[in-house]
Write an enzyme that holds these catalytic residues in place. Structure first.
Site, mmCIF file in Angstrom:
data_model
loop_
_atom_site.group_PDB
_atom_site.id
_atom_site.type_symbol
_atom_site.label_atom_id
_atom_site.label_comp_id
_atom_site.label_asym_id
_atom_site.label_seq_id
_atom_site.Cartn_x
_atom_site.Cartn_y
_atom_site.Cartn_z
ATOM 1 N N THR A 44 -6.759 -2.837 -11.814
ATOM 2 C CA THR A 44 -7.275 -4.009 -12.598
ATOM 3 C C THR A 44 -6.061 -4.408 -13.387
ATOM 4 O O THR A 44 -5.643 -5.653 -13.315
ATOM 5 C CB THR A 44 -8.355 -3.902 -13.298
ATOM 6 O OG1 THR A 44 -9.492 -3.216 -12.641
ATOM 7 C CG2 THR A 44 -9.050 -5.130 -13.991
ATOM 8 N N HIS A 47 -3.276 -6.100 -11.354
ATOM 9 C CA HIS A 47 -3.715 -7.573 -10.940
ATOM 10 C C HIS A 47 -3.334 -8.476 -12.245
ATOM 11 O O HIS A 47 -2.720 -9.508 -11.878
ATOM 12 C CB HIS A 47 -5.175 -7.661 -10.625
ATOM 13 C CG HIS A 47 -5.390 -7.150 -9.345
ATOM 14 N ND1 HIS A 47 -5.106 -7.560 -8.139
ATOM 15 C CD2 HIS A 47 -6.344 -6.061 -9.054
ATOM 16 C CE1 HIS A 47 -5.420 -6.971 -7.105
ATOM 17 N NE2 HIS A 47 -6.279 -5.912 -7.728
HETATM 18 ZN ZN LIG Z 1 -9.903 0.744 -14.314
#
Ligand SMILES: [Zn+2]
Ligand SMILES: [Zn+2]
Length: 377
Positions: A44, A47
């Site tokens: 995450t 990203h």
């Molecule tokens: Zn994570």
């Protein structure tokens, strides 16, 4: 207590991350202030670092990143009931509303009003972080050191998806050997799967998959682009009982439905960036498959299983910590992760030092068994 702290922040809607000095946050009435001892980077964060489509839609800069962490509580709001200054804690990163249908029926991990630390609210890549008491998870420092305690949040994703079915005596394929896939191999192996076949294209990850106990690891690039025949051959000519798809790659998702045996089970956990085309008739209906699509962790059921797997030494995560870093190495670390040359990279925001809280630890006035098994207290 200092007035300012360092934090890894996204300052503008563009690629990259910056380390800046910002005020130390103060806890609201139901919050605790945690001195962050370790925090870890995940897909995450990558990203958000790259500023891809998803993050440009979801993230509102300026924002401090970081949702995997552990540390010591150094201050607590007036209405905090059980957490204590001095407690060594982690946190469930999903702050749920507690009021919606899912929250009120034991399915808080599907709460539509979830706010994620380091995504929707200020995160833990900083010297200090404020979190609501309700997401705090108590750790035993003697049994789980900070570098491992920070990994409980992502490890919980693997625990949730792998332990959703009985794996003992089963043949299993784990597709994708990123951190969650590697965690999954360790769990699958340790709870008694008959065979664990893994797949990935990165040499670094293939090596780690073997270290975590995979029976055999297949590289699609070395199997003519498709691992199905190789897995069937290694599994006595049959498809596997259970497939855990952890990569989100469209090619791996279609492989999952082809490599599973008739009547088997496919668990989808990896997140594809776009819609994926699947032959539903041939590869699902006529095979009589069970398909599960999962996300997150069960709050807090998964945390109890996670604690047991780590404290008992059933799964050893140490081989998966590629390196520990300080603030200034963050962009290098993200480069390394994006190349697939790293598994977990752990940030030590306070250089491994413990907080100075001598004399400030409050007497316990309430049940100390916040969410810890009494035996650990
Ligand atoms: Zn994570
Ligand atoms: Zn809710």
């Amino acid at each position: 207590m200092p007035e300012t702290m360092r934090a890894i922040r996204k300052l503008s809607p563009a690629a990259g991350l910056e380390v800046v000095e910002i005020p130390v946050p103060s806890p609201g009435p139901e919050d605790v202030l945690v001195y962050v001892e370790a925090a870890s980077f995940c897909g995450t964060d990558l990203h958000i670092w790259k500023w891809d489509d998803w993050s440009s839609r979801r993230i509102k800069p300026p924002l401090t990143l970081g949702h995997e962490f552990c540390g010591t509580i150094i201050a607590a709001g007036d209405k905090v009931r059980r957490a204590q200054v001095g407690d060594f804690v982690s946190a469930e990163s999903h702050v749920t509303c507690g009021m919606c249908y899912q929250c009120r029926t034991g399915q808080a991990h599907m709460c539509p009003n979830t706010e994620i630390l380091g995504v929707d609210r200020e995160g833990a890549f900083a010297n200090y972080v404020v979190v609501p008491e309700k997401v705090i998870w108590q750790n035993d420092r003697e049994k789980i050191p900070p570098q491992i305690a920070t990994l409980q949040e992502p490890f919980g994703n693997a625990v949730f998806s792998a332990m959703n079915q009985d794996l003992s005596g089963q043949s299993v394929a784990v597709l994708g050997c990123g951190p969650i896939g590697l965690f999954t191999i360790g769990i699958t192996k340790s709870v008694g799967a008959k065979a664990v076949f893994a797949s990935d294209i990165h040499p670094y990850r293939i090596d780690l998959a073997r270290k975590m106990g995979a029976t055999e690891v297949f590289n699609p690039k070395e199997c003519g682009g498709d691992i199905v025949d190789s897995v069937l051959k290694a599994n006595g000519g049959y498809g596997v009982d259970i497939v855990l798809e952890m990569s989100g790659a469209p090619s791996a998702i279609t492989t999952a439905f082809r490599v599973v045996r008739n009547g088997g089970k496919v668990v989808l956990f990896g997140i594809p960036a776009k819609p994926v085309e699947i032959d539903v008739a041939e590869n699902m209906i006529f095979k009589n498959l069970t398909v599960l699509a999962l996300n997150g962790r069960r709050i807090f059921d998964t945390w109890y299983k996670t604690r047991w797997l780590l404290e008992s030494g059933t799964v050893d995560l140490r081989p998966l910590i590629t390196k520990t870093i300080g603030f200034d190495e963050v962009n290098d670390a993200m480069e390394m992760l994006s190349r697939g040359d790293a598994c977990k990279i752990v940030l030590l925001p306070n250089d491994g030092k413990l907080p100075d809280i001598a004399g400030k630890k409050r007497d316990r006035t309430v049940d100390p068994n916040i969410s810890a098994a009494p035996v650990h207290r």
